[in-house]
Write a protein that holds these residues in place. Structure first.
Motif, PDB file in Angstrom:
ATOM      1  N   LYS A 170     -15.531  18.931  40.914  1.00  0.00           N
ATOM      2  CA  LYS A 170     -14.475  19.812  41.443  1.00  0.00           C
ATOM      3  C   LYS A 170     -14.885  20.326  42.828  1.00  0.00           C
ATOM      4  CE  LYS A 170     -12.825  24.131  42.218  1.00  0.00           C
ATOM      5  NZ  LYS A 170     -13.447  25.382  42.698  1.00  0.00           N
ATOM      6  N   GLY A 192      -8.533  31.021  41.463  1.00  0.00           N
ATOM      7  CA  GLY A 192      -9.784  30.332  41.143  1.00  0.00           C
ATOM      8  C   GLY A 192      -9.656  29.358  39.979  1.00  0.00           C
ATOM      9  N   ASP A 220     -11.413  25.670  38.794  1.00  0.00           N
ATOM     10  CA  ASP A 220     -12.656  25.553  38.008  1.00  0.00           C
ATOM     11  C   ASP A 220     -12.310  25.242  36.554  1.00  0.00           C
ATOM     12  OD1 ASP A 220     -14.054  26.364  40.275  1.00  0.00           O
ATOM     13  OD2 ASP A 220     -14.156  28.464  39.655  1.00  0.00           O
ATOM     14  N   LYS A 267     -17.112  35.466  41.724  1.00  0.00           N
ATOM     15  CA  LYS A 267     -16.030  34.483  41.658  1.00  0.00           C
ATOM     16  C   LYS A 267     -16.481  33.041  41.859  1.00  0.00           C
ATOM     17  CE  LYS A 267     -14.596  34.515  46.447  1.00  0.00           C
ATOM     18  NZ  LYS A 267     -13.531  34.123  47.305  1.00  0.00           N
TER      19      LYS A 267
HETATM   20 MG    MG Z   1     -13.218  29.385  43.280  1.00  0.00          MG
END
Ligand code: MG
Ligand code: ADP
Ligand code: ASP
Length: 392
Positions: free
Chosen positions: A7, A151, A154, A209
């Motif tokens: 990723k 986010g 992920d 994060k």
């Molecule tokens: Mg991120």
């Protein structure tokens, strides 16, 4: 031959130059004989730009339509990366989440992945393709587009890795691993070669994060091997595993910044009920004379005002610092005393599973986190050599 899910986050695909560099990195792994699924985020700043457009129309946009809009950023990067791979002579094909069939619940803006279909991914991999999947997106049972929260790419990567039983889920980002605290805030933050899932969960929950909380929880639950690496340089990164975190002091300090402390002249229970109704996560505590303090992300402020029915409110920017792994009751006094020497105050504190969270003035963040990190991570002897796990 291994099956890898790699990723790449926003900064890692933030320009055409960076996308070309990602293509080279993916090809290197492919040439080592591995099968690769790549998950990408939107280009750095793109999701915020789209959010800004939506807010010009409505401070609190319709949640369904917001997901239609925000999911567009990832569609750009999958196509560009697949083109870059194709140009280099490698078969690559891009898929949005709907084409993979990444199914979620219908919690718009913050959906949870329920299932990832593997059929299409396995067919394309079997044909020798590098498969490039849009992170952050899903679709609900009524075919609506959903997104997984900020986010969320992920979590896409981890869920795909889990469904395909990949050998490793590799999260490439703009730092070379998980650190004892945000290395962009504290210069002597230490990279952790490995970190226990419980500590990583706590770090992510309290603001680190580098991994989205849901991705850590999912990987923990489904036993997905998870590693954080730099997309800019080679290295071992940080392995998230089930070995006890190897630190003498606290594991780390997590920083949750960009938060607002709101004071409202309503009793705690009434406020909590209103926030629940509006699905707003907040740290609330009672003030004097039936007033309530509410700590929320600045991003949630418009919704908070809506939930509180336009009641007059006072606001202030605050930060929450969380020390991960602390057990001793006297730690709070030690921290308070050290901060007081630098004229820094703690507004409020909270314990949860070996984690101490401290609410401070946002302007004190830099100094306070440096002091706490030094005291409990760098020089843990101040903890009487008793074991602390981390400050996040
Ligand atoms: Mg991120
Ligand atoms: P991406 O765009 O690749 O998903 P993020 O910005 O979401 O990257 O996460 C990486 C950032 O996380 C780093 O740039 C760093 O500032 C921040 N961060 C916060 N806490 C930590 C920590 N404990 N270790 C490493 N990075 C951290
Ligand atoms: N593009 C989304 C965001 O900015 C998802 C991600 O980057 O993981 O939050």
């Amino acid at each position: 031959m291994a099956l890898l899910v790699q990723k790449f986050g926003g900064t890692s695909v933030g320009s055409i130059e960076r996308i070309e560099a990602v293509a080279e990195r993916v090809i290197k792994a492919r040439q080592q004989g591995h099968q690769i699924v790549v998950v990408v985020s939107a280009m750095a700043g793109d999701t915020n730009r789209l959010l800004g457009l939506a807010r010009q129309i409505d401070e609190v946009p319709t949640q369904r339509e917001l997901d239609v809009l925000l999911s567009a950023g990832e569609q750009v990067t999958i196509a560009l990366l697949a083109m870059a791979l194709n140009k280099r002579g490698f078969n690559a094909i891009s898929l949005i989440a709907d084409q993979v069939a990444i199914r979620t619940d219908n919690a718009f803006n913050n959906a949870n992945i329920i299932q990832v279909e593997t059929e299409k991914l396995e067919t394309l991999l079997g044909e020798g393709n590098i498969v490039v999947v849009a992170g952050f997106q899903g679709r609900d049972s009524e075919n609506n587009i959903t997104t997984l929260g900020r986010g969320g790419s992920d979590t896409t990567a981890v869920a795909i890795a889990g469904a395909l039983k990949a050998d490793e889920c590799q999260i490439f980002t703009d730092v070379d691993g998980v650190y004892s605290t945000d290395p962009r805030v504290v210069a002597d933050a230490r990279r952790l070669p490995s970190i226990h899932f419980d500590d990583m969960t706590s770090m992510a929950r309290h603001g680190a994060k580098v991994l989205q909380l849901q991705s850590v929880e999912y990987a923990n639950h489904h036993k997905v091997p998870l590693r954080v690496l730099s997309s800019f340089e080679d290295g071992e990164g940080t392995l998230v595993n089930f070995e006890p975190s190897n630190t003498e002091g606290a594991v780390g300090v997590a920083i949750k910044s960009q938060q607002v402390l709101t004071t409202v002249a309503q009793p705690l229970v009434a406020v909590q009920e209103r926030l629940k109704l509006f699905g707003l996560a907040a740290w609330c505590y009672a003030g004097i004379d039936d007033s309530t303090y509410i700590v929320t992300a600045s991003d949630d402020l418009a919704r908070l005002k809506l939930a509180l029915d336009k009641v007059e409110v006072a606001q202030e920017h605050v930060t929450t610092l969380s020390v991960i792994g602390v057990e001793q009751a006297d730690v709070v006094e030690k921290i308070a005393a050290t901060l007081a020497e630098s004229s820094l105050a703690i507004y409020q504190q909270q314990w949860s599973a070996r984690c101490l969270s401290l609410l401070i003035d946002g302007q004190d963040q830099q100094l306070a986190v440096s002091i706490i990190h030094k005291q409990f991570v760098v020089e843990p002897e101040s903890l009487d050599n008793r074991r602390l796990l981390a400050v996040s």
